[in-house]
Design an enzyme around this catalytic site. Structure first.
Site, short mmCIF file in Angstrom:
data_model
loop_
_atom_site.label_atom_id
_atom_site.label_comp_id
_atom_site.label_asym_id
_atom_site.label_seq_id
_atom_site.Cartn_x
_atom_site.Cartn_y
_atom_site.Cartn_z
N LYS A 83 0.83 -1.21 0.00
CA LYS A 83 0.00 0.00 0.00
C LYS A 83 0.86 1.26 0.00
CE LYS A 83 0.81 0.90 4.50
NZ LYS A 83 1.21 2.18 5.14
N THR B 216 -3.43 5.54 4.19
CA THR B 216 -2.11 5.99 3.72
C THR B 216 -2.22 6.87 2.49
OG1 THR B 216 -1.24 3.88 4.53
CG2 THR B 216 0.23 5.18 3.17
#
Length: 343
Positions: free
Chosen positions: A189, A246
């Site tokens: 990610k 994120t």
């Protein structure tokens, strides 16, 4: 329990605070004696977690032996580029048979080894390894904001032990039996977050960013499946959950790096200007060179921007003009967001 936390970055310090708040005895280890002495004197980790006081009972040390002495549980929170060397320093002092939590989010350059694979190589095949991952910015965890993560291990009893050690009314912990998927979700990610930051810097809009996250998760699951992960794991907290936070959070250093790249800052200058380690840069270097044998177009373009100086605008155009194809590969098995049994 007596616990030790290896790594005094923001995330390591936040987890030490969680353990201490839960009533465990905690020793937090840092690599640099002078900085450890400063942290001990000020009772604050000013470089990595400013504004958060360290309670008097939380010990800080630069000695591996002291960190490990009497420990019944250890956490490794060392950035991937330094993990192997730090683990080697701890190998002579690790108490036998205790669970070792890995909260590092990345893959090793060259070997593509996951953090737990590095730890297993260092500490031996009998090491009781548990992965902790999920949407969990240290700045929020340290201030007691509600956070939910996953503790994953092939040994269910070890995952449950870690769950019991960490959970409280502000830090919820699920267990998971797919440590490979949970660990890779936390690593991959970060690469997509670099791309999300590039989108923000170029002001490509909400449509583009939503598509990036969706196709990014497909890319994550596609790679994870080749490493033995379950595709459905990427629809959970360590995949989709961590990907969302994120790619959108103001705390995300990977998103911030991507944004600065889009605005023309050289990567070297960006890295020199931050004390934090943007793991996505190193993960993109490790995976983006095309050695994985997996179709990863977003990762490939991020790698080209980082390592080849490719214009981020050109990278966006090249992603948009790839050959037409179906949304999902029928032969790839269940989609990463497919239905899973109720929990």
């Amino acid at each position: 329990m007596r616990t030790g936390v290896i790594g005094d970055g923001g995330w390591g310090t936040a987890l030490a605070l969680v353990l201490h708040g839960n009533g465990h005895a905690v020793r937090l280890w840092g690599a640099f004696p002078d900085y450890v002495a400063e942290t001990r004197r000020l009772r604050e980790n000013r470089r990595f977690l400013p504004g958060v006081p360290l309670p008097p009972g939380l010990e800080v040390t630069s000695e591996p032996a002291e960190c490990c002495a009497g420990a019944e549980l250890l956490l490794s929170v060392v950035p991937t580029p330094f993990l192997r060397s730090v683990a080697g320093r701890f190998a002579p002092h690790l108490p036998q048979g205790i669970p070792l939590i890995s909260a590092t989010k990345g893959v090793e350059q060259g070997s593509l080894a996951r953090p737990t694979e590095v730890l297993r190589e260092t500490f031996g095949p009998a090491a009781r390894l548990v992965v902790v991952s999920g949407p969990s910015h240290a700045e929020e965890v340290a201030r007691g904001l509600p956070t939910t993560v996953v503790a994953a291990s092939a040994r269910g009893e070890d995952a449950r032990l870690v769950q019991a050690a960490l959970r409280n009314d502000r830090f919820r912990v699920y267990t998971n039996a797919d440590p490979v998927g949970v660990e890779l979700g936390g690593a991959l990610k970060n690469v997509i977050a670099l791309a999300a930051g590039i989108c923000d810097g170029l002001e490509t809009g909400d449509n583009a960013k939503a598509a990036l996250l969706t196709r990014g998760m497909v890319e994550m699951a596609r790679y994870g499946a080749t490493r033995g992960a379950r595709r459905e794991t990427f629809a959970g907290l360590s995949g989709m959950g961590d990907l969302i936070v994120t790619c959108y959070s103001r705390h995300s250093r990977n998103r911030s790096v991507g944004e600065r790249l889009a605005r023309g800052d050289p990567l070297a200058r960006i890295l020199e200007s931050t004390a934090m380690v943007p793991e996505g840069v190193f993960t993109a270097r490790a995976l983006g060179a095309g050695r994985t044998g997996v179709e990863m177009p977003i990762t490939r373009e991020v790698h080209a921007v980082l390592e080849e100086g490719k214009d981020p605008r050109r990278a966006v155009v090249d992603l948009m003009t790839r050959d037409p194809r179906p949304e999902r590969d029928e032969e790839a098995g269940p989609p990463p967001c497919g239905e899973t049994p109720a929990r």
